[in-house]
Design an enzyme around this catalytic site. Structure first.
Site, short mmCIF file in Angstrom:
data_model
loop_
_atom_site.label_atom_id
_atom_site.label_comp_id
_atom_site.label_asym_id
_atom_site.label_seq_id
_atom_site.Cartn_x
_atom_site.Cartn_y
_atom_site.Cartn_z
N ASP A 87 0.88 -1.17 0.00
CA ASP A 87 0.00 0.00 0.00
C ASP A 87 0.92 1.22 0.00
O ASP A 87 1.48 1.60 1.03
CB ASP A 87 -0.88 -0.03 1.25
CG ASP A 87 -1.83 1.17 1.32
OD1 ASP A 87 -1.57 2.17 0.62
OD2 ASP A 87 -2.80 1.11 2.09
N LYS A 143 -2.65 12.07 -2.20
CA LYS A 143 -1.64 12.47 -1.21
C LYS A 143 -0.44 13.06 -1.97
O LYS A 143 -0.61 14.10 -2.59
CB LYS A 143 -1.27 11.26 -0.35
CG LYS A 143 -2.46 10.71 0.44
CD LYS A 143 -2.04 9.60 1.38
CE LYS A 143 -3.17 9.16 2.26
NZ LYS A 143 -4.03 8.13 1.68
N ARG A 189 -9.40 12.80 -4.87
CA ARG A 189 -9.51 11.81 -3.78
C ARG A 189 -10.02 10.49 -4.34
O ARG A 189 -11.19 10.39 -4.72
CB ARG A 189 -10.49 12.37 -2.74
CG ARG A 189 -10.78 11.50 -1.55
CD ARG A 189 -11.38 12.34 -0.47
NE ARG A 189 -10.47 13.42 -0.14
CZ ARG A 189 -9.49 13.31 0.76
NH1 ARG A 189 -9.33 12.21 1.46
NH2 ARG A 189 -8.67 14.32 0.98
N1 DSN Z 1 -6.18 8.63 6.53
C1 DSN Z 1 -4.98 8.65 5.74
C2 DSN Z 1 -3.87 9.35 6.41
O1 DSN Z 1 -4.10 10.40 6.98
O2 DSN Z 1 -2.74 8.90 6.38
C3 DSN Z 1 -4.60 7.31 5.30
O3 DSN Z 1 -5.55 6.82 4.44
#
Ligand code: DSN
Length: 420
Positions: free
Chosen positions: A197, A226, A232
């Site tokens: 992941d 990210k 998203r």
């Molecule tokens: N919730 C995310 C994070 O803040 O790392 C991971 O999916």
């Protein structure tokens, strides 16, 4: 948004305020970023209207010729970006991507070895209230007490003892390079699949700034919002021989109609990630994270594992008379957005925590560099040293305003929103 303003002024106002919040505050949540105007345009397009259950060329609905084009482009670009044999771009999120791999690779009750949530793993890697922990036998591995890094000997020992069908690498709060070759060797020794992941580090992997798990793992999952800086959403990459199983696990296994507007936006994200400027951006993300870690440690904050190789760092607040929860909340009042986080071997609960997780992808997107990281470390320190001092709070807020003002975000959107 003139239509929205007229029909639903409350939601219009919430969006306007959220745009302002993103512009006015300093965003240090490691899993967040600011996506591009191009991606915002794609995700708010009419492709949201289209049902397209199935895959390009094999849909259950008519009228799919243009969404097929978008999904094909998305798949081809994902494969090119990560040098993958197969890509499924339909998962709505990282958790959905992980769920599809679990259901494709395992039977209910099978054993999986995955990083403990308390050591930096993720909910979908075996938390007892998540599907992964409810339907599978998940054995957690942690970190070395000495280095606060992955202990590959311990992972191998656990693998030999529990004989998992799959080993999961990757997490949400691990600041160091992950040695995927070692994970592969461990998997080969016990005959397990490897699922990586890479949600947090996908942007670094795409640009060659973190070793890629793609050639080594049977399955790789990621989110796209990210370090990748897209919309998203989620993606699964896998070896060709698992393509059919993965596709069936996503649809009809766990999802119905894919979000075609999001798939179009992911295609744009991958196109932009293939550009040279994206690598320059990722390099700066790394430089900024290192600078922030150094600046904070010079001010007396212990950085978990003594530093970072990635976009994120964990700050240990033990001895500072402040929980992670309180620290995050007082920083928030000063318009610095971070999240509380457990540190390895934390004695506090996940609700309180002894740490903060800080990440640089979002501020780097705004154009901030080392000088700004040093300034931000000083602002964080000012607040945490005197968390209840109103004068400090006011002065840090003013500095945040000035700093954010120098790196405007979504300026034209804000102007437009105020105009209508
Ligand atoms: N919730 C995310 C994070 O803040 O790392 C991971 O999916």
């Amino acid at each position: 948004m003139k239509y929205l303003k007229k029909t639903d002024p409350q939601i219009y106002k919430a969006i306007l305020n959220e745009t302002k919040r993103q512009n006015d505050k300093l965003e240090l949540i490691a899993s967040e970023n600011f996506t591009s105007r191009e991606i915002l345009e794609a995700i708010s397009s009419v492709m949201t209207n289209k049902y397209a259950e199935g895959y390009p060329g094999k849909r259950w609905y008519g009228g799919c010729e243009f969404v097929d084009e978008a999904e094909r482009l998305c798949i081809e670009r994902a494969k090119k970006l990560f040098r993958a044999e197969h890509a499924n771009v339909q998962p709505h999120s990282g958790s959905q991507a992980n769920m599809a791999v679990f259901f494709a690779a395992l039977n209910i009750g099978d054993t999986v070895l995955a990083m403990d949530l308390r050591s930096g793993g993720h909910l979908s890697h075996g938390y007892r209230l998540n599907f992964s922990g409810k339907y599978f036998h998940v054995v957690p591995y942690g970190l070395s007490r000495k280095t606060e890094m992955l202990d590959y000997d311990e992972i191998l020992a656990l693998a030999k003892e529990y004989k998992p069908k799959m080993i999961l690498a990757g997490g949400s709060a691990y600041p160091r390079t992950i040695d995927f070759k070692k994970f592969r060797r461990i998997c080969d020794e016990v005959g397990a699949y490897l699922l990586v992941d890479m949600a947090h580090i996908a942007g670094l992997v795409a640009t060659g700034l973190h070793p890629s798990p793609v050639p080594l793992a049977e399955f790789v999952t990621t989110t796209t919002h990210k370090t990748l800086r897209g919309p998203r959403s989620g993606v699964i990459l896998c070896k060709r021989k698992f393509a059919k199983r993965i596709d069936t696990a996503v649809f009809p296994g766990i999802q119905g109609g894919p979000f075609m507007h999001t798939i179009a936006a992911k295609a744009v994200c991958f196109k932009m990630a293939l550009e040279a400027s994206f690598k320059r951006y990722q390099k700066q993300v790394l430089v900024n994270a290192k600078e922030l870690a150094i600046a904070l440690s010079e001010k007396g904050y212990r950085i978990v594992s003594q530093g970072t190789d990635t976009h994120l760092l964990l700050v240990d607040l033990t001895g500072k008379n402040l929980t992670g929860k309180d620290a995050a909340s007082v920083l928030d009042r000063a318009n610095i957005t971070v999240n509380k986080n457990l540190i390895p071997f934390d004695k506090k609960s996940a609700f309180l925590t002894s740490g903060l997780r800080l990440g640089t992808p979002a501020l780097t997107t705004r154009g901030m560099k080392e000088t700004e990281m040093r300034k931000i470390a000083t602002l964080i320190d000012d607040i945490l040293k005197k968390p209840r001092d109103q004068k400090t709070l006011a002065s840090v807020k003013e500095s945040v305003k000035r700093l954010a003002g120098k790196f405007p975000l979504y300026k034209d959107i804000l102007k437009e929103l105020k105009r209508v």
